[in-house]
Write an enzyme that holds these catalytic residues in place. Structure first.
Site, PDB file in Angstrom:
ATOM      1  N   ARG A 150      13.749   0.461  22.442  1.00 37.63           N
ATOM      2  CA  ARG A 150      15.231   0.046  22.204  1.00 37.63           C
ATOM      3  C   ARG A 150      15.388   0.107  20.405  1.00 37.63           C
ATOM      4  NH1 ARG A 150      19.985  -3.844  24.915  1.00 37.63           N
ATOM      5  NH2 ARG A 150      19.718  -2.013  26.362  1.00 37.63           N
ATOM      6  N   HIS A 158      21.584   6.123  26.488  1.00 36.99           N
ATOM      7  CA  HIS A 158      21.095   5.139  27.220  1.00 36.99           C
ATOM      8  C   HIS A 158      20.731   5.687  28.692  1.00 36.99           C
ATOM      9  CE1 HIS A 158      20.067   1.136  28.301  1.00 36.99           C
ATOM     10  NE2 HIS A 158      21.158   0.594  28.301  1.00 36.99           N
ATOM     11  N   GLN A 191      20.402   3.589  31.824  1.00 35.48           N
ATOM     12  CA  GLN A 191      21.452   2.862  32.277  1.00 35.48           C
ATOM     13  C   GLN A 191      22.208   3.928  33.142  1.00 35.48           C
ATOM     14  OE1 GLN A 191      23.200  -0.367  31.615  1.00 35.48           O
ATOM     15  NE2 GLN A 191      24.221   0.490  33.270  1.00 35.48           N
ATOM     16  N   ASP A 224      32.679   0.250  28.647  1.00 35.94           N
ATOM     17  CA  ASP A 224      31.633  -0.186  27.967  1.00 35.94           C
ATOM     18  C   ASP A 224      32.181  -1.074  26.782  1.00 35.94           C
ATOM     19  OD1 ASP A 224      29.267  -1.086  26.730  1.00 35.94           O
ATOM     20  OD2 ASP A 224      28.913   1.106  25.953  1.00 35.94           O
ATOM     21  N   CYS A 273      28.301  -1.338  32.109  1.00 38.01           N
ATOM     22  CA  CYS A 273      26.826  -1.337  31.802  1.00 38.01           C
ATOM     23  C   CYS A 273      26.469  -2.826  31.277  1.00 38.01           C
ATOM     24  CB  CYS A 273      26.518  -0.431  30.602  1.00 38.01           C
ATOM     25  SG  CYS A 273      27.492  -0.944  29.048  1.00 38.01           S
ATOM     26  N   ARG A 326      19.179  -1.336  37.384  1.00 36.61           N
ATOM     27  CA  ARG A 326      18.394  -1.091  36.209  1.00 36.61           C
ATOM     28  C   ARG A 326      16.832  -0.885  36.758  1.00 36.61           C
ATOM     29  NH1 ARG A 326      20.013  -1.204  31.070  1.00 36.61           N
ATOM     30  NH2 ARG A 326      17.933  -0.624  30.975  1.00 36.61           N
TER      31      ARG A 326
HETATM   32  N1   CP Z   1      23.181  -2.508  29.998  1.00 32.47           N
HETATM   33  C1   CP Z   1      22.322  -2.887  29.331  1.00 32.47           C
HETATM   34  O1   CP Z   1      21.219  -2.150  28.680  1.00 32.47           O
HETATM   35  O2   CP Z   1      21.999  -4.280  28.936  1.00 32.47           O
HETATM   36  P1   CP Z   1      21.203  -5.032  27.823  1.00 32.47           P
HETATM   37  O3   CP Z   1      21.705  -4.745  26.458  1.00 32.47           O
HETATM   38  O4   CP Z   1      21.426  -6.720  28.251  1.00 32.47           O
HETATM   39  O5   CP Z   1      19.673  -4.677  27.874  1.00 32.47           O
HETATM   40  N1  NVA Z   2      27.386   0.472  23.814  1.00 31.96           N
HETATM   41  C1  NVA Z   2      26.596  -0.777  23.958  1.00 31.96           C
HETATM   42  C2  NVA Z   2      25.968  -0.718  25.174  1.00 31.96           C
HETATM   43  C3  NVA Z   2      24.933  -1.867  25.572  1.00 31.96           C
HETATM   44  C4  NVA Z   2      24.060  -1.965  26.474  1.00 31.96           C
HETATM   45  C5  NVA Z   2      25.875  -1.105  22.772  1.00 31.96           C
HETATM   46  O1  NVA Z   2      25.294  -0.239  22.220  1.00 31.96           O
HETATM   47  O2  NVA Z   2      26.032  -2.298  22.211  1.00 31.96           O
END
Ligand code: CP
Ligand code: NVA
Length: 293
Positions: free
Chosen positions: A97, A124, A127, A214, A250, A278
């Protein structure tokens, strides 16, 4: 093979991953990744991604190593390509990430084991796998109309590609200036099913079977908060907007911003199934990748 976005899989491969995920979830298959290790590199915080990958590896008899921003040299002087080559000598998969999508591309270029994108500023894919599994469970297939209401960034962009690959009828409503990238639009068009786009949330949900949103302020955008709250005025997912439709998110949710508390707490919210999926979707992906290698 790296999974940096959903369309790194062909549509046939995507369906195979989802079938595998559903079979593992239902207990029809009990694959084992015994002695396999997943490295999990995080530049940003996470609840679902971290816990679902880690518990997923436990369920598959494997092991996961959590590497937060303070745990490794990445970000403190060691270049990504060195981390990629060294970590590949120990583990069987790397999930990362990161902020900049170019960084996960570099990680994938230098790693000698599969790299899975656990979210970047642009994408993502994990997701989307969970979202598709959830839609299939809820509706018995992909012949549904989905309305996206909110920011056209990472989660939306991967979902656009996933929808294109499964023939979901998607309408994306964003404020002006927050549309999906043109490159994503073109990739969805090349897959034969680009989304309809609008700046009108009401128009987007008119024919929708499900509404998806989101956060407006993504991780790393905290300095843009005031501006984004102004720009997204009118895009809140409220009980009025969704009516009786199922609602996806999400997570994490910023209640009172992109979604109201009552919608998130209502029976219409299928967000906890999404969150659970997930893990099942990623288990399907890890097992599929392991067979594909
Ligand atoms: N939806 C998602 O990726 O959640 P987290 O940021 O908690 O991993
Ligand atoms: N768009 C959000 C998604 C989190 C899972 C972010 O990037 O923070």
């Amino acid at each position: 093979m790296n999974i940096l976005d959903v369309d790194d899989l062909t549509p046939e491969e995507l369906h195979a991953v989802l079938d595998r995920a559903a079979a593992i979830k239902a207990g029809r298959e009990a694959p084992s990744l015994t002695t396999r290790t997943l490295a999990m590199i995080f530049e940003k915080p996470s609840t679902r991604t971290r816990v679902s990958f880690e518990t997923g590896m436990t369920q598959l008899d494997g092991h996961a190593v959590f590497l937060g921003p303070e745990d490794i040299h990445l970000g403190h002087g060691e270049p990504i390509r060195d981390t990629a080559r060294a970590v590949s000598r120990y583990v069987d998969f790397i999930m990362a990430r990161l902020f900049d999508h170019a960084d996960v591309v570099e990680l994938g270029e230098y790693a000698t084991v599969p790299v899975i994108n656990g979210l970047t500023d642009d994408a993502h894919p994990c997701q989307t796998l969970a979202d598709l599994l959830t839609i299939h469970e809820q509706f018995g297939g992909f012949g549904v109309d989905v309305a996206w209401v909110g920011d056209g960034n990472n989660v939306c962009q991967s979902f656009v590609l996933g929808a294109a690959m499964t023939d979901i009828d998607l309408t994306v409503a964003t404020p002006e200036g927050y549309e999906i990238d043109d490159g994503v639009r073109k990739r969805a068009a090349a897959l034969g099913n680009p989304p309809a786009e609008t700046t009108d949330p009401e128009a987007a949900v008119a024919d929708a079977d499900v509404v998806y949103t989101d956060v407006w302020v993504s991780m790393g955008q905290e300095d843009e908060r005031e501006e984004k709250l102004r720009d997204f005025d009118g895009f809140q997912v409220t009980a009025d907007l969704v009516s009786d439709r199922p609602v996806m998110h999400c997570l994490p949710a910023h209640r009172g911003e992109e979604i109201t508390d009552d919608v998130l707490e209502s029976d219409n919210a299928i967000v906890w199934d999404q969150a659970e999926n997930r893990m099942h979707a990623q288990n399907g992906l890890l097992v599929w990748l392991s067979d594909a290698e």
